[in-house]
Design an enzyme around this catalytic site. Structure first.
Site, PDB file in Angstrom:
ATOM      1  N   ASP A  21      -0.541  27.073 -11.119  1.00 24.27           N
ATOM      2  CA  ASP A  21       0.471  26.747 -10.123  1.00 24.27           C
ATOM      3  C   ASP A  21       0.756  25.243  -9.991  1.00 24.27           C
ATOM      4  O   ASP A  21       1.918  24.842 -10.048  1.00 24.27           O
ATOM      5  CB  ASP A  21       0.053  27.339  -8.774  1.00 24.27           C
ATOM      6  CG  ASP A  21       0.989  26.979  -7.644  1.00 24.27           C
ATOM      7  OD1 ASP A  21       1.810  27.825  -7.257  1.00 24.27           O
ATOM      8  OD2 ASP A  21       0.903  25.843  -7.131  1.00 24.27           O
ATOM      9  N   VAL A  64       4.171  28.558  -6.157  1.00 23.44           N
ATOM     10  CA  VAL A  64       4.810  29.080  -7.368  1.00 23.44           C
ATOM     11  C   VAL A  64       4.166  30.406  -7.761  1.00 23.44           C
ATOM     12  O   VAL A  64       4.860  31.353  -8.155  1.00 23.44           O
ATOM     13  CB  VAL A  64       4.732  28.058  -8.521  1.00 23.44           C
ATOM     14  CG1 VAL A  64       5.351  28.634  -9.788  1.00 23.44           C
ATOM     15  CG2 VAL A  64       5.445  26.765  -8.138  1.00 23.44           C
ATOM     16  N   ASP A  65       2.852  30.499  -7.642  1.00 22.92           N
ATOM     17  CA  ASP A  65       2.167  31.764  -7.929  1.00 22.92           C
ATOM     18  C   ASP A  65       2.663  32.873  -7.002  1.00 22.92           C
ATOM     19  O   ASP A  65       2.943  33.991  -7.443  1.00 22.92           O
ATOM     20  CB  ASP A  65       0.655  31.605  -7.740  1.00 22.92           C
ATOM     21  CG  ASP A  65      -0.053  31.160  -9.007  1.00 22.92           C
ATOM     22  OD1 ASP A  65       0.484  31.397 -10.097  1.00 22.92           O
ATOM     23  OD2 ASP A  65      -1.145  30.572  -8.904  1.00 22.92           O
ATOM     24  N   VAL A  66       2.739  32.574  -5.702  1.00 23.15           N
ATOM     25  CA  VAL A  66       3.155  33.601  -4.744  1.00 23.15           C
ATOM     26  C   VAL A  66       4.603  34.016  -4.994  1.00 23.15           C
ATOM     27  O   VAL A  66       4.932  35.213  -5.010  1.00 23.15           O
ATOM     28  CB  VAL A  66       2.975  33.096  -3.298  1.00 23.15           C
ATOM     29  CG1 VAL A  66       3.578  34.085  -2.302  1.00 23.15           C
ATOM     30  CG2 VAL A  66       1.490  32.892  -2.986  1.00 23.15           C
ATOM     31  N   GLY A  86       4.704  36.212  -7.978  1.00 25.13           N
ATOM     32  CA  GLY A  86       4.281  37.568  -7.627  1.00 25.13           C
ATOM     33  C   GLY A  86       5.388  38.347  -6.963  1.00 25.13           C
ATOM     34  O   GLY A  86       5.588  39.541  -7.227  1.00 25.13           O
TER      35      GLY A  86
END
Length: 406
Positions: free
Chosen positions: A147, A179-181, A184
């Site tokens: 991220d 960015v990861d969330v 997802g």
């Protein structure tokens, strides 16, 4: 039993860390049966990221908060798919699954015959979602990335932090893995859209989700401004490049965030703070003028907010229709009255961990509410799933154990 929206969907989860598990947890919350394949002995890397939870007996466990936050409601299977017998087990599961989610580096799973082409040959209607840093092709497709790397590459970091010339100025990343969330969330939406397409056509497909793509898409008006004008957005601290006043303002204890989005809201703020004289000030008359005189506007507002309690001021301004909120820490956030009303803190009964508090899913359905279930212990469901879904008998189970496949 509570009806859910995806009880007919089975998901094979080959992902780990955060973006992929966020997606598969969302599908599990919606009722999908999620089989999470983990490495024997170690499992998902997030299992080893402190802090760790205490069990129902009060003793420390090997369950980390980082793992719990994105893996509830799944069934954990430890299968060594580097072995042909382990690959065969996964292939048998794939025949029964609707979705595969994986976040290995591009091309990595081909050597284990778990890539899209290999699994499509087994299950042509499969929706196969690949989540990578840079996408499935291009000069950097095989590189790893987390991220913070994509907050940097995408330009997000360049827009966060104090402006040049101020003490402590410089780019800054969000401590939250935004960015990861977001990836997802995009993966979840894409999977659901592909399932709708399959329902209409019978066709499965390969979904190529990249953290880089999501980060650039998240730049919204800042990215579009650059593309349209060539101007590179500059850092504004807690301020705004579009509106004024928009900033964190000091209170007796802590701060309040006030976000004025139009002149009507400015008029309401001025009246609430007892400064109707601001409405006659030509520097404050319009948003364009306030943007030109941001320092003057912010200083005037701050002189008044610093005499207020942040909760009382937030309530007063909110009731008057002024967008604002107290700058809370996490403890204060979970005690916020609207957070409590929405039930965003949920307690699960976990046989190992006792009462386990988790954050409520953001998905809300009036007829098919989400169901929160505890996260799995490493490998806890291997035998049960293989016996139930693959009809593995005692002889085969013992042979798989002897070979170290499960």
């Amino acid at each position: 039993m509570t009806p859910t929206i995806l009880p007919h969907i089975k998901v094979l989860d080959l992902s780990r860390v955060l973006a992929g598990p966020w997606c598969t947890q969302a599908l599990a919350d919606m009722g999908a049966e999620v089989f999470k394949i983990e490495r024997q002995g170690t499992g998902d890397e997030m299992r080893h990221s402190p802090p760790f939870l205490r069990g129902a007996d009060g003793q420390p466990t090997k369950d980390s908060t980082s793992y719990v936050c994105v893996n509830r409601g799944k069934r954990s299977l430890t299968i060594d798919f580097t072995q042909p017998a382990g690959q065969a087990l996964v292939h048998e599961l794939v025949r029964q699954c609707d979705v595969v989610v994986e976040n290995f580096k591009a091309g990595d799973l081909q050597r284990y015959r778990l890539d899209y082409e290999s699994l499509r040959a087994i299950n042509p209607s499969l929706v196969y979602c690949s989540i990578t840093g840079y996408g499935q092709d291009g000069p950097m497709a095989t590189l790893p990335g987390y991220d913070p790397v994509f907050q940097a590459i995408s330009g997000i970091m360049s827009t966060c932090g104090l402006p040049e010339g101020e003490p402590g100025a410089g780019p800054m990343r969000s401590m939250l893995p935004l960015v990861d969330v977001m990836t997802g969330m995009v993966a979840t939406s894409t999977v659901l859209a592909a399932l709708l397409h399959r329902e209409r056509t019978g066709e499965g497909q390969h979904l190529d989700i990249a953290l880089l793509d999501v980060a650039l898409a998240a730049s919204v008006h800042l990215g579009q401004t650059y593309l349209s004008t060539g101007r590179v957005p500059q850092r504004a601290g807690n301020g705004s490049l579009l509106f004024a006043p928009s900033n964190c303002f000091p209170c007796l204890e802590g701060h309040i965030l006030i976000q004025i989005g139009n002149d009507n809201q400015w008029q309401r703020l001025s009246k609430c703070l007892g400064r109707t004289d601001w409405l006659e000030n030509p520097h404050f008359a319009t948003n364009a003028e306030r943007m030109r005189h941001k320092a003057e506007v912010d200083g005037a507002v701050a002189e008044i907010t610093r005499t207020w309690d942040k909760q009382a001021l937030s309530q007063m301004l909110g009731e008057a229709g002024v967008p604002c909120g107290p700058v809370n820490d996490m403890a204060q956030a979970f005690e916020h009255p609207q957070v409590r009303h929405r039930g965003l803190r949920v307690e699960l009964d976990d046989p190992r961990l006792g009462k386990l508090p988790v954050i409520h899913s953001p998905f809300r359905f009036s007829r098919t509410p989400v169901v929160h279930r505890p996260p799995p212990a490493l490998g806890a469901d291997t035998e049960a799933v293989l016996r139930e879904h693959l009809r593995v008998d005692d002889t085969r189970w013992q042979a798989l154990q002897a070979a170290g496949v499960v």
